[in-house]
Design a protein around this motif. Structure first.
Motif, PDB file in Angstrom:
ATOM      1  N   ALA A 115       0.813  -1.218   0.000  1.00 55.47           N
ATOM      2  CA  ALA A 115       0.000   0.000   0.000  1.00 55.47           C
ATOM      3  C   ALA A 115       0.849   1.271   0.000  1.00 55.47           C
ATOM      4  CB  ALA A 115      -0.929   0.006   1.213  1.00 55.47           C
ATOM      5  N   GLY A 116       2.167   1.116   0.038  1.00 58.00           N
ATOM      6  CA  GLY A 116       3.058   2.269   0.014  1.00 58.00           C
ATOM      7  C   GLY A 116       3.238   2.958   1.350  1.00 58.00           C
ATOM      8  N   VAL A 117       2.849   2.287   2.435  1.00 54.82           N
ATOM      9  CA  VAL A 117       2.977   2.874   3.776  1.00 54.82           C
ATOM     10  C   VAL A 117       4.415   2.726   4.261  1.00 54.82           C
ATOM     11  CG1 VAL A 117       2.242   2.699   6.186  1.00 54.82           C
ATOM     12  CG2 VAL A 117       0.568   2.442   4.329  1.00 54.82           C
ATOM     13  N   GLU A 118       4.955   3.784   4.839  1.00 51.57           N
ATOM     14  CA  GLU A 118       6.300   3.750   5.399  1.00 51.57           C
ATOM     15  C   GLU A 118       6.300   3.958   6.910  1.00 51.57           C
ATOM     16  OE1 GLU A 118       8.559   6.658   3.282  1.00 51.57           O
ATOM     17  OE2 GLU A 118       8.620   5.460   1.430  1.00 51.57           O
ATOM     18  N   ARG A 119       5.366   4.745   7.397  1.00 53.14           N
ATOM     19  CA  ARG A 119       5.270   5.003   8.844  1.00 53.14           C
ATOM     20  C   ARG A 119       3.869   4.622   9.304  1.00 53.14           C
ATOM     21  NH1 ARG A 119       7.336  10.524  11.496  1.00 53.14           N
ATOM     22  NH2 ARG A 119       9.279   9.378  11.198  1.00 53.14           N
ATOM     23  N   VAL A 120       3.798   3.718  10.286  1.00 50.93           N
ATOM     24  CA  VAL A 120       2.509   3.161  10.688  1.00 50.93           C
ATOM     25  C   VAL A 120       2.371   3.193  12.206  1.00 50.93           C
ATOM     26  CG1 VAL A 120       3.406   0.777  10.757  1.00 50.93           C
ATOM     27  CG2 VAL A 120       0.957   1.184  10.367  1.00 50.93           C
ATOM     28  N   GLY A 121       1.160   3.447  12.679  1.00 48.38           N
ATOM     29  CA  GLY A 121       0.868   3.373  14.100  1.00 48.38           C
ATOM     30  C   GLY A 121       0.498   1.953  14.492  1.00 48.38           C
ATOM     31  N   LEU A 122       0.806   1.574  15.713  1.00 44.42           N
ATOM     32  CA  LEU A 122       0.533   0.221  16.199  1.00 44.42           C
ATOM     33  C   LEU A 122      -0.296   0.278  17.470  1.00 44.42           C
ATOM     34  CD1 LEU A 122       1.015  -2.881  16.281  1.00 44.42           C
ATOM     35  CD2 LEU A 122       3.131  -2.400  17.551  1.00 44.42           C
ATOM     36  N   LEU A 123      -1.428  -0.413  17.469  1.00 44.61           N
ATOM     37  CA  LEU A 123      -2.238  -0.616  18.662  1.00 44.61           C
ATOM     38  C   LEU A 123      -2.169  -2.084  19.035  1.00 44.61           C
ATOM     39  CD1 LEU A 123      -5.473   1.385  17.725  1.00 44.61           C
ATOM     40  CD2 LEU A 123      -3.434   2.208  18.923  1.00 44.61           C
ATOM     41  N   GLY A 124      -2.065  -2.375  20.310  1.00 43.36           N
ATOM     42  CA  GLY A 124      -2.013  -3.756  20.763  1.00 43.36           C
ATOM     43  C   GLY A 124      -1.920  -3.801  22.273  1.00 43.36           C
ATOM     44  N   THR A 125      -1.590  -4.964  22.798  1.00 47.30           N
ATOM     45  CA  THR A 125      -1.356  -5.037  24.236  1.00 47.30           C
ATOM     46  C   THR A 125      -0.082  -4.276  24.577  1.00 47.30           C
ATOM     47  OG1 THR A 125       0.016  -7.034  24.137  1.00 47.30           O
ATOM     48  CG2 THR A 125      -2.387  -7.344  24.265  1.00 47.30           C
ATOM     49  N   ARG A 126       0.093  -3.995  25.852  1.00 42.74           N
ATOM     50  CA  ARG A 126       1.314  -3.310  26.268  1.00 42.74           C
ATOM     51  C   ARG A 126       2.552  -4.106  25.861  1.00 42.74           C
ATOM     52  NH1 ARG A 126       2.754   0.761  29.555  1.00 42.74           N
ATOM     53  NH2 ARG A 126       0.663   1.182  30.330  1.00 42.74           N
ATOM     54  N   TYR A 127       2.459  -5.438  25.925  1.00 44.24           N
ATOM     55  CA  TYR A 127       3.598  -6.278  25.547  1.00 44.24           C
ATOM     56  C   TYR A 127       3.963  -6.073  24.082  1.00 44.24           C
ATOM     57  CZ  TYR A 127       1.451  -8.496  29.621  1.00 44.24           C
ATOM     58  OH  TYR A 127       0.870  -8.734  30.839  1.00 44.24           O
ATOM     59  N   THR A 128       2.970  -6.033  23.212  1.00 48.89           N
ATOM     60  CA  THR A 128       3.215  -5.875  21.779  1.00 48.89           C
ATOM     61  C   THR A 128       3.721  -4.481  21.463  1.00 48.89           C
ATOM     62  OG1 THR A 128       1.500  -7.509  21.268  1.00 48.89           O
ATOM     63  CG2 THR A 128       2.152  -6.021  19.496  1.00 48.89           C
ATOM     64  N   MET A 129       3.161  -3.467  22.120  1.00 49.32           N
ATOM     65  CA  MET A 129       3.556  -2.095  21.825  1.00 49.32           C
ATOM     66  C   MET A 129       4.922  -1.749  22.398  1.00 49.32           C
ATOM     67  SD  MET A 129      -0.020   0.083  22.198  1.00 49.32           S
ATOM     68  CE  MET A 129      -0.434  -0.508  23.861  1.00 49.32           C
ATOM     69  N   GLU A 130       5.293  -2.319  23.545  1.00 54.29           N
ATOM     70  CA  GLU A 130       6.505  -1.884  24.237  1.00 54.29           C
ATOM     71  C   GLU A 130       7.711  -2.777  23.996  1.00 54.29           C
ATOM     72  OE1 GLU A 130       5.467  -1.401  28.343  1.00 54.29           O
ATOM     73  OE2 GLU A 130       4.195   0.367  27.938  1.00 54.29           O
ATOM     74  N   ARG A 139      10.310  -3.621  11.124  1.00 51.90           N
ATOM     75  CA  ARG A 139      11.415  -2.770  10.671  1.00 51.90           C
ATOM     76  C   ARG A 139      12.425  -3.568   9.841  1.00 51.90           C
ATOM     77  NH1 ARG A 139      12.991  -1.606  15.203  1.00 51.90           N
ATOM     78  NH2 ARG A 139      14.696  -3.094  15.387  1.00 51.90           N
ATOM     79  N   GLU A 140      12.827  -4.731  10.372  1.00 48.81           N
ATOM     80  CA  GLU A 140      13.908  -5.486   9.732  1.00 48.81           C
ATOM     81  C   GLU A 140      13.473  -6.139   8.427  1.00 48.81           C
ATOM     82  OE1 GLU A 140      14.920  -8.135  12.868  1.00 48.81           O
ATOM     83  OE2 GLU A 140      15.591  -6.503  14.185  1.00 48.81           O
ATOM     84  N   ARG A 141      12.236  -6.634   8.376  1.00 47.92           N
ATOM     85  CA  ARG A 141      11.786  -7.370   7.189  1.00 47.92           C
ATOM     86  C   ARG A 141      11.055  -6.510   6.175  1.00 47.92           C
ATOM     87  NH1 ARG A 141      10.692 -13.673   8.081  1.00 47.92           N
ATOM     88  NH2 ARG A 141      12.319 -14.067   9.621  1.00 47.92           N
ATOM     89  N   TYR A 142      10.437  -5.411   6.659  1.00 56.21           N
ATOM     90  CA  TYR A 142       9.584  -4.627   5.758  1.00 56.21           C
ATOM     91  C   TYR A 142       9.961  -3.148   5.726  1.00 56.21           C
ATOM     92  CZ  TYR A 142       7.080  -8.980   5.979  1.00 56.21           C
ATOM     93  OH  TYR A 142       6.778 -10.316   5.921  1.00 56.21           O
ATOM     94  N   GLY A 143      10.985  -2.754   6.467  1.00 54.80           N
ATOM     95  CA  GLY A 143      11.455  -1.374   6.437  1.00 54.80           C
ATOM     96  C   GLY A 143      10.461  -0.373   6.966  1.00 54.80           C
ATOM     97  N   LEU A 144       9.588  -0.810   7.883  1.00 55.81           N
ATOM     98  CA  LEU A 144       8.534   0.063   8.391  1.00 55.81           C
ATOM     99  C   LEU A 144       8.968   0.796   9.657  1.00 55.81           C
ATOM    100  CD1 LEU A 144       5.568  -2.388   7.858  1.00 55.81           C
ATOM    101  CD2 LEU A 144       5.828  -0.181   6.709  1.00 55.81           C
TER     102      LEU A 144
END
Length: 231
Positions: A115-130, A139-144
């Motif tokens: 979709a051409g997205v480079e910067r994305v927000g993430l919602l999830g549990t505290r474990y996933t977000m932190e 970041r490593e696989r998709y350059g996001l």
């Protein structure tokens, strides 16, 4: 069609959504009375949640590995884990089985890049977000470049998941909280938002967000069906 093995129960509310999506996508792709061939192993979320709070990721890895082995013995050709947070221990699953494991971040990352997205927000549990197991893979696989909410917003997002959505409670007031958090991410430059907890799809639909929504539950289920069809 090959058989998809699903490690579910975290929570069962989102696992039931997985079941619906797997079968709906199979019918869309194949037509007629087709379903997705699947096995579902439901773990007891009480023990999972307790180990999460205790930070005992080794025990959690053992629990997920045991569930994956049971699915493989039952005939699963592919294993998926119907939760984002527990991908913290995905390596334990991969090492426990001989069949492929489909990581939930990969269909999401691929869709974002397409979709051409480079910067994305993430919602999830505290474990996933932190923790870095999710954002690092993106970041490593998709350059996001992944943005997470600030501390107060993270607390609200996490609380609503565990105290409400995991119990099937979908509240308009909580939807407004999530909408505010998404607006904050947009103001910081996010081009889209990842619903990075499988329960969030129960609360936030595309029309509820000022940003394009990438729903990990739907993307994961669709990718699993495409793999099982094998075309």
């Amino acid at each position: 069609m090959k058989t998809i093995g699903v490690i579910g129960g975290m929570s069962w509310e989102s696992s039931s959504e997985y079941y619906r999506l797997l079968n709906r996508h199979a019918k869309t792709r194949l037509g007629g009375h087709h379903n997705a061939r699947s096995l579902l192993l439901t773990v007891d979320f009480a023990s999972i949640e307790a180990n999460q709070r205790a930070g005992d990721w080794q025990a959690l890895g053992e629990q997920m590995a045991d569930a994956a082995r049971q699915l493989e013995r039952g005939g699963a050709d592919l294993v998926i884990l119907a939760t984002n947070t527990m991908h913290r221990v995905y390596e334990s699953i991969e090492q426990a089985i001989t069949v492929p494991f489909l990581h939930i971040a990969d269909p999401t990352g691929a869709a974002l890049r397409a979709a051409g997205v480079e910067r994305v927000g993430l919602l999830g549990t505290r474990y996933t977000m932190e923790q870095t197991f999710y954002t690092g893979r993106l970041r490593e696989r998709y350059g996001l470049d992944t943005l997470v909410p600030d501390d107060d917003d993270r607390a609200d997002v996490h609380r609503i998941i565990y105290d409400e959505l995991c119990h099937g409670n979908v509240e308009d007031a909580s939807r407004k909280v999530y909408q505010r958090v998404i607006e904050h991410l947009a103001a910081r430059g996010a081009q889209a938002v990842i619903l990075g907890c499988t329960e969030i799809t129960l609360l936030i639909k595309p029309e509820d967000s000022v940003l394009p929504v990438f729903d990990t539950t739907a993307l994961h289920a669709q990718a699993a069906v495409e793999w099982a069809i094998g075309e």
